[in-house]
Design a protein around this motif. Sequence first.
Motif, PDB file in Angstrom:
ATOM      1  N   ARG A 112      -7.879  11.378   6.130  1.00  0.00           N
ATOM      2  CA  ARG A 112      -7.192  11.003   6.978  1.00  0.00           C
ATOM      3  C   ARG A 112      -6.954  10.756   8.512  1.00  0.00           C
ATOM      4  O   ARG A 112      -8.048  10.193   9.055  1.00  0.00           O
ATOM      5  N   LEU A 135       1.465   5.294  11.155  1.00  0.00           N
ATOM      6  CA  LEU A 135       1.447   4.875  10.104  1.00  0.00           C
ATOM      7  C   LEU A 135       2.483   4.612   9.263  1.00  0.00           C
ATOM      8  O   LEU A 135       3.778   5.271  10.513  1.00  0.00           O
ATOM      9  N   PRO A 139       4.667   7.963   3.296  1.00  0.00           N
ATOM     10  CA  PRO A 139       3.265   7.127   3.084  1.00  0.00           C
ATOM     11  C   PRO A 139       3.278   6.044   1.812  1.00  0.00           C
ATOM     12  O   PRO A 139       4.594   7.066   0.491  1.00  0.00           O
ATOM     13  N   LEU A 237      -0.631   0.416   5.075  1.00  0.00           N
ATOM     14  CA  LEU A 237      -1.104   2.257   5.547  1.00  0.00           C
ATOM     15  C   LEU A 237      -0.232   2.175   6.739  1.00  0.00           C
ATOM     16  O   LEU A 237       0.714   3.748   7.232  1.00  0.00           O
ATOM     17  N   ASP A 271      -7.190   4.691   2.234  1.00  0.00           N
ATOM     18  CA  ASP A 271      -6.370   4.721   1.022  1.00  0.00           C
ATOM     19  C   ASP A 271      -7.560   6.111   0.195  1.00  0.00           C
ATOM     20  O   ASP A 271      -6.466   6.974  -0.563  1.00  0.00           O
TER      21      ASP A 271
END
Length: 653
Positions: A112, A135, A139, A237, A271
């Motif tokens: 990421r 973000l 998550p 996201l 992702d």
Amino acid sequence: MEHRTPGQDPGRLRAGAGGGPAPRDMAVDAAPLDTGAAPPSAPPAGPSTPGSGRSGSIATPPGDLSATGRATPPEPAAESAREDSERAPGTPTDRLRYLEAATRRIAGGIDRDETLRELCRAAIPAFADAMLVHLREPPPTGDRPPDGPLALRLHSIAQGPEDSVTGAPPGTADFVELTVTGPFAALLLAGRPVFGDAAETAPAVSALLEPVASMPPAPSPGRRLIIAPLHGRHQLLGTAALLRGTDRPAFAADDLLVASQLATHAAFGIDRAMLSGREASLADALQLTMLPSSLPAPTGVRLASRYLPAAETSQVGGDWYDAIPLPGNRVALVVGDVMGHSMTSAAIMGQLRTTVQTLAGLDLPPEEVLHHLDEQAQRLGSEHMATCLYAVYDPISQRLLVADAGHLPPVLLHPDGVGEVLRIPPGAPIGVGGVPFESVEMPAPTGATLLLYTDGLVESRTRDVWSGVELLRARLEAAASVVASPPLETLCDTVLTILGQGARDDDVALLAARFDGFPPRNVAYWFLNPEPRTAGRARQLTRRALHRWGLDPLLDTTELLVSEVVTNAVRYASRPIALRLLRTDVLRCEVGDDSPQVPRMRRAQAGDEGGRGLFLVDRLAQRWGATRLSNGKVVWFEQPIPEEFREHRAADP
């Protein structure tokens, strides 16, 4: 170009680990991509903004000085190169070339944070002058849309060229989180990038841009801001906010498409990294649940184990170990390694370990266990192979029986401190098929230590496997030279020091067994012919043994139980019956015969002459059971020995 993280070189992008708050020194720069074409929406040449260090940067408030305390003008050559690049027209062909190089760069991120770093490098300064990435917190998981408001946490800030890094202003920590609701949340969930002057964005713009060290002087950034949702396959996201300074043309309508492509490729990379991380976490949890939660404590042997997963950058493997009690106070010692690193490897490991436990319960010889395990692996698929070493230790005879299926040989540390790599015929790995296995019997002296391990312990990028095995042997000898018969836990910790400090590429499984043996004075063993008078003879022999051990309080009950079990064996046996008494913390009686028929309790009718013996055994014994062997069966029962009649042994080291 360089990025900034705490403790690294100046000018490096700060990607907050785990999506945590960004520190105040986390501004970033990025070099333009070498695409062979000019970046899109190129501005005309113009004078540099004071304090920015280059043409087209975001305006910096007065007093923003360099590390020397003075404003530092740009180098003329570097400034000229940038101006030449930014003067080129933003034609459709230029945009396509730019996007091709940018998306290729973003796709190169392996996790990421690296994906977001590459996004910043691709966007700044070729497309924008500053960028903020927020973000989702926490998550998202699964495919369900969020139930409540969207919570965003600042992840990273990038702005300015590589020779001009501006810190985030004081108070950034107070604005690293924001909650998004209403039309703006719906817009983000829809996945469409918009300009900063869109009606839906008005309530959130100031909160999104608060952490930026340099802001456009206008009250609203308008079309100098693009907010691009980072939308993965199923979930939002986060967001990427792209800014341009006043010395550069505002974004055009076509730039929304460019921003959308950049954000989409970055979101897919994030992702993918999240899915990979979840799979690795699930595989790791799966493997840990399949490993023994604790080791047994059989009489005559002490056990210790270690399991270390691979480094975070690797996927979980299929290493396992096991210790399985067998009839007659024996114990099976197992170590294995499924080839490959994935959740499939962990699942195959669990199936093979279960198969080994089932085969061990049949008390088959080691070579037969490996043969049937090989057949099971072939049924699971020819692509699933594993190595396995299976050893059986008998503390009464003090012998070790070992068979190997392509695994590394065990190391035996003798009581005198000499280490020996055992010579075991190396069979083919499990799953190959059609290759016979061979067992080797050898002495297992009291006080010796057997070490079973997987290749992750001895093999590394800088050391071949056999050099590692020799290093392991030497390390065991060194530990024994300091303390004779070192404690097992200490010995395991010492062995693991050969791994060094670097990241491990493979799992490590380690099983250590210290052989204590079984004192001959605590064993009584006879062979009796299957005759009608055998039960009486068995009672006499039992009485003598218990008198010798000072266990007279157990005489009556033990004689009755021995008589019932031996009588049942006489009824079905065609060869001599084995009667064995073992004294540990309990009194254990074992009766073996050559009949495979295992006795089961049944309800006797009023006129039946038999069928009540096992009810007596079940009521009077502490535990009892029957084990089918390859050449017959063993029926056993145990009785507790009162504390005052036990033989007190020296404490274990």
